[in-house]
Motif scaffolding. Structure first.
Motif, PDB file in Angstrom:
ATOM      1  N   GLY A 120      -8.030   4.656  -5.116  1.00 35.07           N
ATOM      2  CA  GLY A 120      -6.701   5.054  -4.683  1.00 35.07           C
ATOM      3  C   GLY A 120      -6.052   6.179  -5.448  1.00 35.07           C
ATOM      4  N   GLN A 121      -6.449   6.395  -6.706  1.00 31.87           N
ATOM      5  CA  GLN A 121      -5.729   7.378  -7.511  1.00 31.87           C
ATOM      6  C   GLN A 121      -5.984   8.788  -6.998  1.00 31.87           C
ATOM      7  N   GLY A 122      -4.904   9.491  -6.716  1.00 26.48           N
ATOM      8  CA  GLY A 122      -5.029  10.849  -6.216  1.00 26.48           C
ATOM      9  C   GLY A 122      -5.395  10.897  -4.743  1.00 26.48           C
ATOM     10  N   LYS A 123      -5.732   9.751  -4.152  1.00 28.56           N
ATOM     11  CA  LYS A 123      -6.120   9.705  -2.746  1.00 28.56           C
ATOM     12  C   LYS A 123      -5.199   8.798  -1.945  1.00 28.56           C
ATOM     13  N   TYR A 124      -4.533   7.869  -2.620  1.00 30.50           N
ATOM     14  CA  TYR A 124      -3.465   7.085  -2.038  1.00 30.50           C
ATOM     15  C   TYR A 124      -3.910   5.883  -1.188  1.00 30.50           C
ATOM     16  N   THR A 125      -3.402   4.745  -1.591  1.00 32.27           N
ATOM     17  CA  THR A 125      -3.638   3.480  -0.900  1.00 32.27           C
ATOM     18  C   THR A 125      -3.064   3.498   0.517  1.00 32.27           C
ATOM     19  N   SER A 126      -2.132   4.397   0.782  1.00 33.60           N
ATOM     20  CA  SER A 126      -1.503   4.453   2.108  1.00 33.60           C
ATOM     21  C   SER A 126      -2.473   4.847   3.218  1.00 33.60           C
ATOM     22  N   HIS A 127      -3.727   5.123   2.885  1.00 30.22           N
ATOM     23  CA  HIS A 127      -4.732   5.347   3.926  1.00 30.22           C
ATOM     24  C   HIS A 127      -5.244   4.030   4.502  1.00 30.22           C
ATOM     25  N   TRP A 128      -5.071   2.920   3.785  1.00 31.22           N
ATOM     26  CA  TRP A 128      -5.535   1.638   4.333  1.00 31.22           C
ATOM     27  C   TRP A 128      -4.465   0.546   4.350  1.00 31.22           C
ATOM     28  N   LEU A 129      -3.314   0.816   3.735  1.00 29.45           N
ATOM     29  CA  LEU A 129      -2.224  -0.155   3.713  1.00 29.45           C
ATOM     30  C   LEU A 129      -0.896   0.595   3.746  1.00 29.45           C
ATOM     31  N   PRO A 130       0.026   0.263   4.651  1.00 27.74           N
ATOM     32  CA  PRO A 130       1.356   0.863   4.572  1.00 27.74           C
ATOM     33  C   PRO A 130       1.964   0.523   3.205  1.00 27.74           C
ATOM     34  N   SER A 131       2.209   1.541   2.384  1.00 28.80           N
ATOM     35  CA  SER A 131       2.580   1.284   0.991  1.00 28.80           C
ATOM     36  C   SER A 131       3.364   2.470   0.452  1.00 28.80           C
ATOM     37  N   PHE A 132       3.188   2.783  -0.829  1.00 27.75           N
ATOM     38  CA  PHE A 132       4.062   3.768  -1.472  1.00 27.75           C
ATOM     39  C   PHE A 132       3.239   4.735  -2.317  1.00 27.75           C
ATOM     40  N   ASP A 133       3.192   5.986  -1.885  1.00 28.92           N
ATOM     41  CA  ASP A 133       2.497   6.997  -2.675  1.00 28.92           C
ATOM     42  C   ASP A 133       3.249   7.305  -3.968  1.00 28.92           C
ATOM     43  N   ASP A 134       4.532   7.057  -3.980  1.00 30.26           N
ATOM     44  CA  ASP A 134       5.360   7.263  -5.174  1.00 30.26           C
ATOM     45  C   ASP A 134       5.058   6.165  -6.202  1.00 30.26           C
ATOM     46  N   SER A 172      -8.431 -15.059  -1.071  1.00 35.17           N
ATOM     47  CA  SER A 172      -6.990 -14.885  -1.330  1.00 35.17           C
ATOM     48  C   SER A 172      -6.754 -14.647  -2.817  1.00 35.17           C
ATOM     49  N   TYR A 173      -6.247 -13.473  -3.132  1.00 30.98           N
ATOM     50  CA  TYR A 173      -5.993 -13.072  -4.522  1.00 30.98           C
ATOM     51  C   TYR A 173      -4.492 -12.980  -4.771  1.00 30.98           C
ATOM     52  N   ASP A 174      -4.082 -13.491  -5.924  1.00 30.11           N
ATOM     53  CA  ASP A 174      -2.669 -13.550  -6.286  1.00 30.11           C
ATOM     54  C   ASP A 174      -2.383 -12.674  -7.500  1.00 30.11           C
ATOM     55  N   MET A 175      -1.352 -11.851  -7.402  1.00 34.68           N
ATOM     56  CA  MET A 175      -0.842 -11.113  -8.557  1.00 34.68           C
ATOM     57  C   MET A 175       0.506 -11.705  -8.954  1.00 34.68           C
ATOM     58  N   GLN A 176       0.798 -11.692 -10.250  1.00 34.43           N
ATOM     59  CA  GLN A 176       2.049 -12.283 -10.725  1.00 34.43           C
ATOM     60  C   GLN A 176       3.064 -11.247 -11.194  1.00 34.43           C
ATOM     61  N   ASN A 177       2.615  -9.994 -11.349  1.00 31.50           N
ATOM     62  CA  ASN A 177       3.520  -8.953 -11.841  1.00 31.50           C
ATOM     63  C   ASN A 177       3.433  -7.712 -10.959  1.00 31.50           C
ATOM     64  N   PRO A 178       4.469  -6.883 -10.959  1.00 35.33           N
ATOM     65  CA  PRO A 178       4.488  -5.709 -10.084  1.00 35.33           C
ATOM     66  C   PRO A 178       3.618  -4.571 -10.604  1.00 35.33           C
ATOM     67  N   MET A 179       3.177  -3.747  -9.668  1.00 35.31           N
ATOM     68  CA  MET A 179       2.361  -2.580 -10.025  1.00 35.31           C
ATOM     69  C   MET A 179       2.536  -1.505  -8.965  1.00 35.31           C
ATOM     70  N   SER A 180       2.112  -0.293  -9.290  1.00 39.18           N
ATOM     71  CA  SER A 180       2.152   0.820  -8.340  1.00 39.18           C
ATOM     72  C   SER A 180       1.041   0.647  -7.306  1.00 39.18           C
ATOM     73  N   SER A 181       1.303   1.128  -6.092  1.00 37.59           N
ATOM     74  CA  SER A 181       0.354   0.930  -4.986  1.00 37.59           C
ATOM     75  C   SER A 181      -1.011   1.542  -5.256  1.00 37.59           C
TER      76      SER A 181
END
Length: 683
Positions: A120-134, A172-181
């Motif tokens: 995703g870095q430099g290529k952006y997760t928004s190609h496979w998930l509606p998310s946030f390039d910011d 099913s994977y669970d995250m407990q803290n926030p992160m950038s897309s």
């Protein structure tokens, strides 16, 4: 206008959590998915948006009710009168055919090595998930991925459960803290895993291909030590639930530090002999360090990229110092200083605050700046400042001044001059670096002095080199002396270098370009037995060139050796065996067929590039080699793609080859012909 409007709206909204459900569709190279976002509104707004590259939406719901929306090529905008101090849910059902970021490799059978993985870095997760390039929008993501149960699915977070239905299995994977897309990731493939526990009880999972079970130890050597060292050195506990490392074929980089889930190139899957030549230790430590520097605290924008790469590089070097010793650390710094100084002298130096700076600047100059900062303020203040910085800004976005502010408080110093010299200036301060290295490493200091003496002294250069050689017992020093001054070495020094039994020193002898002196034939032959595939490869080639009458013996001695993951020894051996007169004539056709076969897409790009290189320089392309070359011109790795296009361009310049290529391309699908059609149409 469109982007400014959205920027004004989006800072009034905070996306908090995302429940993601995706199903990769292999045949279509597509993703079917849904995501439910929860977000808070701080001021009244009439819309929210997400980055979504070329996506189709079948349902858009706000608080479970249909909502108005507009889709552009890069975004989806959802319209509603969102009220201040209210929380909302946003449900999106969508499909996507990612042009990048998700890579579908191989086919159904195990030999073809089916894999699906993200970068995703430099290529952006928004190609496979509606998310946030910011990167400043941080969300807690939970991933549910459905796929064929014969495969393993690995993603960010802790695996909570499996569920099977209709020949599909959902992980099913669970995250407990926030992160950038951009740090979201998943891998699908055939894997087993090694399980470790850190000193603080955290689970570490090291994945590997089932066929590589004997390579697990050398590949992941020191992993637990690396993890425990970085936790102690950084002073802030590892911030995520677990840590996973997964190798994949033809990865775009050495590795990528997705949150808790590093994906890395399977070119680092090695045996014990390869460890001396190319091991995973540095990449292992670098990507792990990013879990703090980049993932826990994240840059606000590219102007602050040093806070990611400089820090990960520095802590990786510290880790290698812990494992391999002080000499290794200071000589590595010496080598990078030479590169940075050369660029600086050529007026190509760059500031660390330049968002367009090169990797050499962000990584190596960035690491050097931290070395010198620690030297200036001392260990205690440095470690205190690092810990305070991570604790104050955890799960937030930061600037360089945020970091320097914490270091100034810890050291009670004004770091303005430091910032000007090391971060803002494009000049690399080689004098300060040289003084630092000379003060901290006697062997590096001796090498620096040797260079000075050879430049300024009127004495015979061989005598000066002899003197320094005899006065040193440091293998790093001696290996570099051989590499840099091999043409000026006396026979006594060469003999002493062979007798040292140091793999590094002997490898330096193997890699010199000078013709092998007959007097040292036996010594050079002994290099074929060294536990280094790079040494074996170089020694085999140089001996084969230098002593034609002994070619059969050299080939017999190295028959069956594969080498590094790129098959460096085997590829060379096949070429030399096919070229050697009267050597195993009954098998020659098979040797050539094996060498030509390594250009196939079923092999890694490193193997393919090695085979293409040897065939291009010495042999001739078969029809299949040309088809494999055309295939490589559309490869997802830009480095390999560029290499292949360069080779094809040269072939197209020859009329006979051009006509042959045109004939061979008849019947190929348009996707494979994308580049060659462009070339032919432009001429």
């Amino acid at each position: 206008m469109f982007s400014n409007l959205h920027a004004q709206h989006q800072d009034k909204v905070d996306f908090i959590h995302a429940e993601v459900n995706i199903r990769p569709l292999v045949d279509q190279k597509a993703i079917e998915g849904s995501v439910v976002y929860r977000f808070k509104v701080f001021q009244n707004v009439d819309s929210v948006f997400l980055d979504a590259q070329d996506m189709k939406f079948s349902a858009v719901l706000v608080n479970h009710k249909k909502a108005s929306f507009k889709v552009s090529k890069t975004k989806i905008t959802v319209y509603k009168n969102f009220k201040k101090n209210r929380s909302y849910s946003l449900t999106l059902e969508y499909s996507a055919k990612p042009r990048q970021t998700v890579y579908f490799l191989g086919g159904d059978d195990l030999l073809s090595g089916r894999q699906i993985w993200t970068q995703g870095q430099g290529k952006y997760t928004s190609h496979w998930l509606p998310s946030f390039d910011d990167m400043t929008e941080k969300v807690e993501f939970d991933l549910n991925i459905s796929f064929n149960p014969k495969y393993e699915v690995i993603a960010n977070g802790k695996l909570r459960k499996y569920k099977e239905s209709d020949s599909l299995k959902t992980w099913s994977y669970d995250m407990q803290n926030p992160m950038s897309s951009y740090l979201l990731a998943f891998v699908i493939g055939q894997y087993d895993k090694q399980e470790l526990i850190s000193e603080n009880g955290l689970p570490i999972e090291n994945y590997f291909y089932p066929k590589d079970s004997l390579k697990v130890e050398p590949t992941y050597r020191y992993t637990k030590k690396i993890f425990d060292f970085l936790e102690n050195e950084i002073g802030k506990p590892y911030p995520w639930q677990n840590y996973k490392q997964i190798p994949v074929k033809d990865f775009l980089y050495a590795g990528m530090e997705n949150t808790g889930t590093t994906i890395f190139s399977d070119a680092f899957i090695i045996d014990s002999v390869a460890f001396i030549d190319k091991n995973y230790v540095n990449v292992n430590a670098h990507e792990l360090a990013h879990q703090w520097f980049g993932n826990l605290v994240t840059e606000k924008d590219g102007q602050h990229h040093w806070l990611h790469e400089g820090f990960a590089t520095y802590y990786a070097y510290l880790t290698e110092k812990e494992i391999f010793g002080d000499d290794y650390f200071y000589w590595k710094l010496f080598d990078t200083a030479q590169q940075l100084n050369e660029r600086s002298k050529a007026d190509k130096g760059e500031a660390l605050t330049d968002p367009k700076a090169s990797s050499l600047t962000f990584y190596e100059k960035g690491a050097w700046s931290l070395v010198m900062l620690r030297n200036e303020i001392g260990d205690v203040a440095f470690k205190k400042g690092i810990k305070n910085y991570l604790e104050k800004y955890q799960f937030q976005n930061v600037t360089i001044d945020d970091f320097l502010g914490e270091m100034e408080l810890a050291a009670n110093l004004n770091l303005g001059p430091f910032k000007q010299l090391w971060l803002s200036s494009s000049v690399f301060p080689i004098e300060k670096v040289t003084d630092y290295l000379s003060e901290n490493s006697s062997s590096v200091g001796a090498f620096i002095q040797l260079k000075w003496d050879l430049t300024t002294s009127l004495k015979n250069k061989k005598d000066i080199i002899d003197k320094y050689w005899k006065e040193s017992d440091n293998e790093e020093f001696k290996a570099r002396l051989v590499s840099k001054y091999h043409k000026q070495l006396s026979p006594d020094i060469i003999k002493s270098a062979f007798d040292s039994k140091s793999i590094k020193v002997r490898q330096a002898l193997a890699l010199t370009s000078a013709r092998i002196p007959t007097d040292f034939k036996m010594e050079y032959e002994s290099l074929l037995e060294d536990k280094s595939y790079i040494t074996m490869e170089s020694a085999l080639y140089r001996l084969w060139i230098s002593f034609p009458h002994d070619r059969h013996r050299y080939l017999d001695k190295t028959k069956g050796i594969i080498g590094l993951p790129n098959k460096n020894v085997r590829l060379l051996w096949l070429l030399l065996a096919s070229l050697t007169k009267d050597y195993d004539n009954d098998s020659k056709e098979g040797y050539l067929a094996e060498l030509h076969g390594y250009t196939s897409p079923r092999y890694s790009m490193e193997i393919r590039q090695g085979a293409f290189g040897l065939i291009t320089d010495v042999l001739h392309y078969t029809d299949q080699n040309i088809l494999d070359l055309i295939d490589a011109t559309t490869h997802h790795s830009w480095q390999f793609r560029k290499y292949a296009r360069g080779l094809l361009d040269n072939e197209l310049k020859v009329d006979q080859q051009r006509n042959r290529i045109i004939e061979l391309t008849k019947g190929l699908n348009d996707a494979k012909l994308r580049y060659i059609k462009t070339k032919l149409n432009s001429e």
